[in-house]
Design a protein around this motif. Structure first.
Motif, PDB file in Angstrom:
ATOM      1  N   TYR A 143      13.039  11.100  27.165  1.00  0.00           N
ATOM      2  CA  TYR A 143      14.087  11.152  28.186  1.00  0.00           C
ATOM      3  C   TYR A 143      13.990  12.462  28.970  1.00  0.00           C
ATOM      4  CZ  TYR A 143      18.369  10.691  30.736  1.00  0.00           C
ATOM      5  OH  TYR A 143      19.255  10.589  31.773  1.00  0.00           O
ATOM      6  N   THR A 176      28.528  13.172  34.362  1.00  0.00           N
ATOM      7  CA  THR A 176      27.482  12.248  33.916  1.00  0.00           C
ATOM      8  C   THR A 176      27.457  12.088  32.404  1.00  0.00           C
ATOM      9  OG1 THR A 176      25.780  13.996  33.829  1.00  0.00           O
ATOM     10  CG2 THR A 176      26.061  12.823  35.919  1.00  0.00           C
ATOM     11  N   ARG A 183      22.139  17.402  34.358  1.00  0.00           N
ATOM     12  CA  ARG A 183      22.693  16.134  34.850  1.00  0.00           C
ATOM     13  C   ARG A 183      21.847  14.996  34.298  1.00  0.00           C
ATOM     14  NH1 ARG A 183      24.265  15.897  41.139  1.00  0.00           N
ATOM     15  NH2 ARG A 183      25.277  17.821  40.410  1.00  0.00           N
ATOM     16  N   VAL A 184      22.505  13.911  33.855  1.00  0.00           N
ATOM     17  CA  VAL A 184      21.793  12.833  33.183  1.00  0.00           C
ATOM     18  C   VAL A 184      22.215  11.478  33.743  1.00  0.00           C
ATOM     19  CG1 VAL A 184      21.473  14.135  31.048  1.00  0.00           C
ATOM     20  CG2 VAL A 184      23.533  12.751  31.347  1.00  0.00           C
ATOM     21  N   THR A 185      21.491  10.434  33.331  1.00  0.00           N
ATOM     22  CA  THR A 185      21.846   9.061  33.668  1.00  0.00           C
ATOM     23  C   THR A 185      22.590   8.439  32.481  1.00  0.00           C
ATOM     24  OG1 THR A 185      19.761   8.196  32.791  1.00  0.00           O
ATOM     25  CG2 THR A 185      19.791   8.856  35.117  1.00  0.00           C
ATOM     26  N   PRO A 186      23.246   7.288  32.674  1.00  0.00           N
ATOM     27  CA  PRO A 186      24.021   6.683  31.587  1.00  0.00           C
ATOM     28  C   PRO A 186      23.207   6.277  30.359  1.00  0.00           C
ATOM     29  CG  PRO A 186      24.734   5.814  33.701  1.00  0.00           C
ATOM     30  CD  PRO A 186      23.511   6.626  33.974  1.00  0.00           C
ATOM     31  N   SER A 187      21.887   6.213  30.475  1.00  0.00           N
ATOM     32  CA  SER A 187      21.057   5.769  29.342  1.00  0.00           C
ATOM     33  C   SER A 187      20.601   6.899  28.431  1.00  0.00           C
ATOM     34  CB  SER A 187      19.819   5.041  29.880  1.00  0.00           C
ATOM     35  OG  SER A 187      18.996   5.938  30.624  1.00  0.00           O
ATOM     36  N   GLU A 207      17.839  16.147  34.387  1.00  0.00           N
ATOM     37  CA  GLU A 207      17.802  16.952  35.615  1.00  0.00           C
ATOM     38  C   GLU A 207      18.371  18.328  35.312  1.00  0.00           C
ATOM     39  OE1 GLU A 207      19.635  15.512  39.119  1.00  0.00           O
ATOM     40  OE2 GLU A 207      18.126  13.974  39.504  1.00  0.00           O
ATOM     41  N   GLU A 222      30.108   9.496  31.403  1.00  0.00           N
ATOM     42  CA  GLU A 222      29.787   8.132  31.822  1.00  0.00           C
ATOM     43  C   GLU A 222      28.583   7.557  31.089  1.00  0.00           C
ATOM     44  OE1 GLU A 222      29.460   8.316  36.067  1.00  0.00           O
ATOM     45  OE2 GLU A 222      31.642   8.397  36.342  1.00  0.00           O
ATOM     46  N   GLN A 223      28.379   7.964  29.870  1.00  0.00           N
ATOM     47  CA  GLN A 223      27.275   7.438  29.076  1.00  0.00           C
ATOM     48  C   GLN A 223      27.522   5.987  28.664  1.00  0.00           C
ATOM     49  OE1 GLN A 223      24.125   8.968  28.119  1.00  0.00           O
ATOM     50  NE2 GLN A 223      24.919   9.939  29.976  1.00  0.00           N
TER      51      GLN A 223
END
Length: 383
Positions: A255, A70, A146-150, A258, A73-74
């Motif tokens: 922000y 993750t 774990r993170v999101t692309p934003s 996870e 995939e930023q």
């Protein structure tokens, strides 16, 4: 005329009632603090400055490949990822090399640090990566995050404020397939986060919490570099504390990451939670005592056992604790697990209360198979 005799209440009962009252007030403060935190929106990103992501690794945790992926995939134009392991034989190396091969366009590097010369191996890894980092803005994230692309875009937007020196990300705990880790996640997503939000509302952010911290290189230099926190077990807390004391702006990021806490069996989970309590007691003793107010249900059960006629106090505690848990788990974290398992709150709170009491005793901890002694000021040394 006969006089009515009203026996005085035992002092212990009066004190218990007073503490429970304080705990109910704390629940109300938690709800208010959650609403206030959610009202903050990150600013619009105008300048996408370069960011160095620092990832200390040790072994292969559950979901490690997905966690690290993750970060590759930023949705951000300019960043690099640095990884650090003690030994080239660490099994995490294979995972890192696999991902580096899949994402050749993302600048990344693996550093083998060797054995740390001081107790906190994570800090040593961060220090080695800092020396190799290209950019001024740093994001330090544990292997179980774990993170999101934003994620990087949000942090970069917040650091457009020239007064901001350090930001710490709140987290949503996600357990593995373990009942005990599930209990811990429920506690982290309600009790722990509530404490963070209340502290932010009442005193401002003068601390940092571990899984993900962003900071300017200049802020780290201001506090004396990683050398200033290398002997502390709670190095995250100390980084935020020292930054605030030296005048750098510290904030709780908007922000939310996870935090994948894995699936520990009962013994390992209880030792981990006890280590955390003992560390907190040493790093901020007054705050640790104040944690008595974060557990209204155990206090209410004790009061009900001593005085069953006061059952409304138990009902009030159950209502307000549930409302506070909803405010953090639903309103702030959007956490489906805690909302689905709300009936575990009494079990988790009683267990947390017992571990909190146990945390007052003993000054040794077990960490990654080694035994350490906790000193009075929060530092630690290997036994």
């Amino acid at each position: 005329m006969a006089q009515a005799f009203v026996p005085a209440l035992p002092l212990a009962l009066v004190m218990l009632l007073a503490v429970l009252t304080g705990s109910l007030v704390y629940c109300v403060l938690t709800i208010a603090a959650a609403v206030r935190y959610r009202a903050v929106r990150p600013p619009k990103l105008h300048t996408a400055e370069g960011i160095s992501i620092l990832k200390p690794l040790a072994g292969v945790d559950e979901g490690l490949e997905e966690n690290l992926r993750t970060f590759f995939e930023q949705d951000y134009p300019s960043f690099e990822i640095l990884f650090a392991v003690r030994s080239s034989a660490d099994p995490a190396v294979a995972v890192v090399e696999l991902l580096r091969g899949r994402y050749p366009a993302i600048p990344s590097r693996l550093i083998v640090t060797g054995e740390p010369p001081y107790p906190n191996a994570k800090v040593y890894s961060l220090d080695r990566m800092l020396a190799a980092a290209r950019y001024d803005l740093l994001v330090m994230a544990d292997s179980d995050v774990r993170v999101t692309p934003s994620m990087l875009s949000t942090i970069a937007a917040e650091f457009q404020d020239p007064h901001l020196g350090l930001a710490t990300c709140p987290y949503r705990a996600v357990p593995g397939r373990s009942f005990w880790s599930t209990l811990e996640a429920v506690g982290l997503n309600t009790e722990f986060l509530g404490g963070v939000l209340v502290a932010r509302m009442l005193a401002g952010v003068k601390f940092a919490i571990g899984p993900t911290i962003a900071a300017r290189r200049a802020t780290l230099e201001l506090i004396g570099g990683f050398d200033a926190v290398k002997d502390y077990l709670a190095e995250d807390f100390m980084m935020g504390k020292l930054a605030a004391e030296r005048g750098a702006g510290v904030t709780l990021s908007s922000y939310i990451v996870e935090h994948r806490i894995g699936a520990q069996p009962v013994g390992a989970n209880l030792k981990h939670r006890l280590r955390w309590c003992r560390s907190t007691r040493r790093s901020r003793p007054l705050g640790y005592i104040g944690q008595v107010f974060t557990n209204p249900l155990p206090l209410a059960f004790l009061l009900y056992a001593a005085k069953p006629a006061w059952w409304p106090a138990l009902a009030a505690a159950a209502l307000l604790r549930t409302a506070a848990a909803w405010a953090t788990a639903r309103h702030v974290l959007r956490d489906p697990l805690t909302l689905r398992l709300w009936w575990l709150l009494p079990v988790q709170d009683i267990l947390s209360f017992l571990i909190w009491i146990a945390g007052f005793f003993g000054n040794t901890i077990l960490w990654r198979g080694r035994k350490y002694y906790l000193l009075l000021d929060g530092r630690f040394r290997q036994v």
